[in-house]
Design a protein around this motif. Structure first.
Motif, PDB file in Angstrom:
ATOM      1  N   GLY A  46       0.818  -1.205   0.000  1.00  0.00           N
ATOM      2  CA  GLY A  46       0.000   0.000   0.000  1.00  0.00           C
ATOM      3  C   GLY A  46       0.847   1.247   0.000  1.00  0.00           C
ATOM      4  N   ASP A  47       0.380   2.263   0.726  1.00  0.00           N
ATOM      5  CA  ASP A  47       1.059   3.550   0.728  1.00  0.00           C
ATOM      6  C   ASP A  47       1.761   3.877   2.039  1.00  0.00           C
ATOM      7  N   PHE A  48       1.411   3.175   3.117  1.00  0.00           N
ATOM      8  CA  PHE A  48       2.067   3.413   4.403  1.00  0.00           C
ATOM      9  C   PHE A  48       1.872   2.203   5.297  1.00  0.00           C
ATOM     10  N   ILE A  49       2.694   2.112   6.335  1.00  0.00           N
ATOM     11  CA  ILE A  49       2.615   1.018   7.305  1.00  0.00           C
ATOM     12  C   ILE A  49       2.394   1.623   8.682  1.00  0.00           C
ATOM     13  N   THR A  50       1.377   1.168   9.386  1.00  0.00           N
ATOM     14  CA  THR A  50       1.106   1.659  10.729  1.00  0.00           C
ATOM     15  C   THR A  50       1.756   0.747  11.764  1.00  0.00           C
ATOM     16  N   ALA A  51       1.849   1.233  12.988  1.00  0.00           N
ATOM     17  CA  ALA A  51       2.539   0.497  14.052  1.00  0.00           C
ATOM     18  C   ALA A  51       2.012  -0.924  14.260  1.00  0.00           C
ATOM     19  N   PRO A  52       0.691  -1.168  14.255  1.00  0.00           N
ATOM     20  CA  PRO A  52       0.223  -2.545  14.459  1.00  0.00           C
ATOM     21  C   PRO A  52       0.699  -3.510  13.382  1.00  0.00           C
ATOM     22  N   GLU A  53       0.946  -2.991  12.156  1.00  0.00           N
ATOM     23  CA  GLU A  53       1.409  -3.851  11.076  1.00  0.00           C
ATOM     24  C   GLU A  53       2.915  -4.099  11.168  1.00  0.00           C
ATOM     25  N   ILE A  54       3.610  -3.310  11.955  1.00  0.00           N
ATOM     26  CA  ILE A  54       5.052  -3.492  12.124  1.00  0.00           C
ATOM     27  C   ILE A  54       5.348  -4.639  13.070  1.00  0.00           C
ATOM     28  N   SER A  55       4.592  -4.722  14.175  1.00  0.00           N
ATOM     29  CA  SER A  55       4.827  -5.781  15.163  1.00  0.00           C
ATOM     30  C   SER A  55       3.606  -5.965  16.047  1.00  0.00           C
ATOM     31  N   GLN A  56       3.359  -7.213  16.430  1.00  0.00           N
ATOM     32  CA  GLN A  56       2.286  -7.528  17.369  1.00  0.00           C
ATOM     33  C   GLN A  56       2.512  -6.883  18.721  1.00  0.00           C
ATOM     34  N   MET A  57       3.760  -6.536  19.028  1.00  0.00           N
ATOM     35  CA  MET A  57       4.076  -5.982  20.343  1.00  0.00           C
ATOM     36  C   MET A  57       3.360  -4.664  20.600  1.00  0.00           C
ATOM     37  N   SER A 243       0.363  23.954  17.322  1.00  0.00           N
ATOM     38  CA  SER A 243       0.584  23.938  15.878  1.00  0.00           C
ATOM     39  C   SER A 243       1.398  25.140  15.405  1.00  0.00           C
ATOM     40  N   LEU A 244       2.390  24.851  14.586  1.00  0.00           N
ATOM     41  CA  LEU A 244       3.132  25.900  13.890  1.00  0.00           C
ATOM     42  C   LEU A 244       3.845  25.264  12.703  1.00  0.00           C
ATOM     43  N   GLY A 245       3.505  25.727  11.506  1.00  0.00           N
ATOM     44  CA  GLY A 245       4.148  25.213  10.304  1.00  0.00           C
ATOM     45  C   GLY A 245       3.206  24.394   9.442  1.00  0.00           C
ATOM     46  N   ASP A 246       3.563  24.273   8.173  1.00  0.00           N
ATOM     47  CA  ASP A 246       2.790  23.522   7.189  1.00  0.00           C
ATOM     48  C   ASP A 246       3.153  22.041   7.285  1.00  0.00           C
ATOM     49  N   THR A 247       2.208  21.205   7.758  1.00  0.00           N
ATOM     50  CA  THR A 247       2.471  19.771   7.878  1.00  0.00           C
ATOM     51  C   THR A 247       1.603  18.944   6.935  1.00  0.00           C
ATOM     52  N   PHE A 248       0.813  19.586   6.084  1.00  0.00           N
ATOM     53  CA  PHE A 248      -0.049  18.880   5.136  1.00  0.00           C
ATOM     54  C   PHE A 248       0.808  18.103   4.149  1.00  0.00           C
ATOM     55  N   GLN A 249       0.485  16.826   3.954  1.00  0.00           N
ATOM     56  CA  GLN A 249       1.322  15.993   3.094  1.00  0.00           C
ATOM     57  C   GLN A 249       0.491  14.910   2.411  1.00  0.00           C
ATOM     58  N   HIS A 254       4.505   4.831  -0.333  1.00  0.00           N
ATOM     59  CA  HIS A 254       5.490   5.127   0.719  1.00  0.00           C
ATOM     60  C   HIS A 254       6.371   6.324   0.396  1.00  0.00           C
ATOM     61  N   GLN A 255       6.005   7.124  -0.614  1.00  0.00           N
ATOM     62  CA  GLN A 255       6.796   8.287  -0.991  1.00  0.00           C
ATOM     63  C   GLN A 255       5.931   9.544  -0.977  1.00  0.00           C
ATOM     64  N   PRO A 256       6.506  10.685  -0.576  1.00  0.00           N
ATOM     65  CA  PRO A 256       5.748  11.931  -0.626  1.00  0.00           C
ATOM     66  C   PRO A 256       5.475  12.352  -2.068  1.00  0.00           C
ATOM     67  N   VAL A 257       4.270  12.838  -2.317  1.00  0.00           N
ATOM     68  CA  VAL A 257       3.879  13.286  -3.653  1.00  0.00           C
ATOM     69  C   VAL A 257       3.127  14.611  -3.534  1.00  0.00           C
ATOM     70  N   ASP A 258       2.875  15.254  -4.666  1.00  0.00           N
ATOM     71  CA  ASP A 258       2.120  16.496  -4.729  1.00  0.00           C
ATOM     72  C   ASP A 258       0.679  16.202  -4.283  1.00  0.00           C
ATOM     73  N   PRO A 259       0.176  16.852  -3.218  1.00  0.00           N
ATOM     74  CA  PRO A 259      -1.170  16.536  -2.732  1.00  0.00           C
ATOM     75  C   PRO A 259      -2.293  16.977  -3.651  1.00  0.00           C
ATOM     76  N   ALA A 266      -3.912   9.400  -3.457  1.00  0.00           N
ATOM     77  CA  ALA A 266      -2.853   9.468  -2.451  1.00  0.00           C
ATOM     78  C   ALA A 266      -3.467   9.709  -1.073  1.00  0.00           C
ATOM     79  N   ASP A 267      -2.760   9.246  -0.049  1.00  0.00           N
ATOM     80  CA  ASP A 267      -3.189   9.486   1.326  1.00  0.00           C
ATOM     81  C   ASP A 267      -2.839  10.912   1.727  1.00  0.00           C
ATOM     82  N   LEU A 268      -3.789  11.636   2.278  1.00  0.00           N
ATOM     83  CA  LEU A 268      -3.564  13.002   2.738  1.00  0.00           C
ATOM     84  C   LEU A 268      -3.640  13.045   4.259  1.00  0.00           C
ATOM     85  N   THR A 269      -2.637  13.624   4.885  1.00  0.00           N
ATOM     86  CA  THR A 269      -2.613  13.707   6.340  1.00  0.00           C
ATOM     87  C   THR A 269      -1.973  15.026   6.771  1.00  0.00           C
TER      88      THR A 269
END
Length: 358
Positions: A46-57, A243-249, A254-259, A266-269
Motif C-alpha cells: 500500500g502507501d504506508f505502514i502503521t505500528a500494528p502492522e510493524i509488530s504484534q508488540m 501547531s506551527l508550520g505547514d504539515t499537510f502531506q 510510501h513516498q511523498p507526492v504532490d497533494p 494518495a493518502d492526505l494527512t
C-alpha cells in the motif's frame, strides 16, 4: 487528471476556490472516488505502514494498558472496547489477545469499530473473524456504557484548515484552478480571525497555523462520554504540541507526492496538534494526561522485555526483522519521538500505566 480531480475542478469552476479541509475530506472519503473508499492502503503493497502492522508488540502493550485501566476503574461489565480508524483490524486483534490474560475482561468487552470505509470494514471482518463486532459511522452511535477506546493514526486523517500569517491578519489556504485547469493551492484575501487572535503573539508574517475542528469535536465528545460513563481513551498519532508550520502531506507508495496532482489516489494527512485536544478533554470534564512520546510509552509498558521473550524463539532473518521492528516503534530517530500519545480518563481516575499527569 483523476475522476475525482475532474469533479473537484468542475465544482471549483462553478463555485469558486475550495477550502483545504473540504478538499481533504473529498479526497479521502468521497463515496465513489475517495482514497479510503476504494482501497486497502496499508502495508508494504500500500502507501504506508502503521505500528500494528510493524509488530504484534504494539497492540499487546496498548491492550495491557487498557486492561490495567479497566481493573483500576472497577472492572465495569459490560463495557465498550472501541477503536476509531481500525485499519485492517490488526490492532484490535492484538489487543484482545493480550487482554485474555486478564480474567473476565474479554467476556465483558463488546467490540465496536468506528470505520467509514466499506472496503476496510470487510478486511476488518476477516481479521476479527470469530469476534462479535459492531461497526459505526461515528462516535455518536456507541452504546451508553463505559468506553475504552484507542485511536491510532486516526486523527491525522481528519480534515484541516491552514492559515498563513500576513501583516493584515490571516490568509486561508484554498484550492483553485491554474490556467491549464489543474488544481492549484493559493491564499484567500487577508482577514482578521477571532479564533486565531491569540496566535498573533507567537507567530510572524509567513508562518502557517493549522486547525482541525473535527479532531477537537471528536475528542470533546469522547471525553464527555468518559466523564459521564467512565472509561479511557488512548490517542496515538504523529504530531506535537501547539501547531506551527505547514504539515499537510500526501503519500503514495510510501513516498511523498504532490497533494493536488492526483486527488483520491494518495493518502492526505497532517500532524496532530495535541494541545487543543487536551483542552477539549478538560473542557468536557475529563482528565487528560501529559503528552507522551510513543517510544517512551512503549518502553514504560515493557516492550523491551516482551521483545526479548519473543526473540528467544527466533533466528536469522526473522530475528533481524524483529529487532528492526522494536527499533522502529521506539527509537527517537524513527517512530519513537515522531509519534505522540495522550490518555483521557474521568476526573479523579488513575491514568493508564505509562502516562503522567500534565
Amino acid at each position: 487528471m483523476t475522476p475525482l480531480g475532474r469533479l473537484l475542478a468542475g465544482q471549483i469552476a462553478s463555485e469558486g476556490p475550495m477550502r483545504l479541509d473540504r478538499y481533504m475530506g473529498a479526497c479521502l472519503l468521497h463515496p465513489a472516488h475517495g482514497y479510503y473508499a476504494t482501497r486497502d492502503p496499508f502495508g508494504r503493497a500500500g502507501d504506508f505502514i502503521t505500528a500494528p502492522e510493524i509488530s504484534q508488540m504494539f497492540g499487546e502493550m496498548i491492550g495491557l494498558a487498557l486492561a490495567q485501566a479497566w481493573v483500576d476503574q472497577g472492572r465495569p461489565t459490560p463495557f465498550t472496547l472501541a477503536e476509531a480508524g481500525p485499519g485492517r483490524g490488526t490492532l484490535m486483534a492484538d489487543m484482545v489477545r493480550a487482554m485474555r490474560a486478564v480474567p473476565g475482561m474479554v467476556a465483558a468487552a463488546q467490540i465496536h469499530l468506528i470505520e467509514a470505509s466499506s472496503t476496510l470494514r470487510e478486511i476488518q471482518r476477516e481479521t476479527l473473524a470469530g469476534q462479535d463486532v459492531t461497526w459505526h459511522e461515528s462516535l455518536a452511535s456507541l452504546p451508553d456504557q463505559p468506553v475504552f477506546l484507542v485511536a491510532n493514526e486516526f486523527l491525522d486523517a481528519l480534515p484541516i484548515r491552514q492559515f498563513q500569517r500576513v501583516k493584515a491578519g490571516w490568509s486561508e489556504r484554498q484550492i483553485g484552478l491554474a490556467a491549464d485547469g489543474a488544481l492549484l493551492a493559493g491564499l484567500a484575501p487577508p482577514t482578521r480571525l477571532a479564533a486565531l487572535e491569540a496566535r498573533i503573539h507567537d507567530t510572524k508574517p509567513g508562518d502557517v497555523v493549522e486547525t482541525c475542528a473535527p479532531a477537537v469535536a471528536f475528542v470533546g465528545d469522547l471525553a464527555a462520554r468518559i466523564t459521564a460513563q467512565g472509561g479511557v481513551a488512548i490517542l496515538i498519532d504523529y504530531g506535537n504540541w501547539h501547531s506551527l508550520g505547514d504539515t499537510f502531506q500526501a503519500l503514495f507508495a510510501h513516498q511523498p507526492v504532490d497533494p493536488f496532482a492526483t486527488p483520491g489516489e494518495a493518502d492526505l494527512t497532517a500532524h496532530v496538534d495535541f494541545e487543543p485536544l487536551a483542552q477539549a478533554a478538560h473542557a468536557a470534564g475529563a482528565q487528560p494526561s501529559a503528552m507522551t512520546a510513543q517510544g517512551v510509552l512503549l518502553e514504560r509498558l515493557g516492550i523491551t522485555a516482551r521483545a526479548q521473550t519473543l526473540a528467544q524463539a527466533m533466528t536469522g532473518q526473522a530475528l533481524e526483522a524483529h529487532i528492526a521492528a522494536h527499533r522502529r516503534l521506539t527509537h527517537p530517530a524513527e517512530m519513537g519521538h515522531l509519534f505522540q500519545t495522550l490518555a483521557i480518563v474521568p476526573q479523579g481516575a488513575a491514568l493508564p500505566p505509562g502516562f503522567d499527569a500534565p
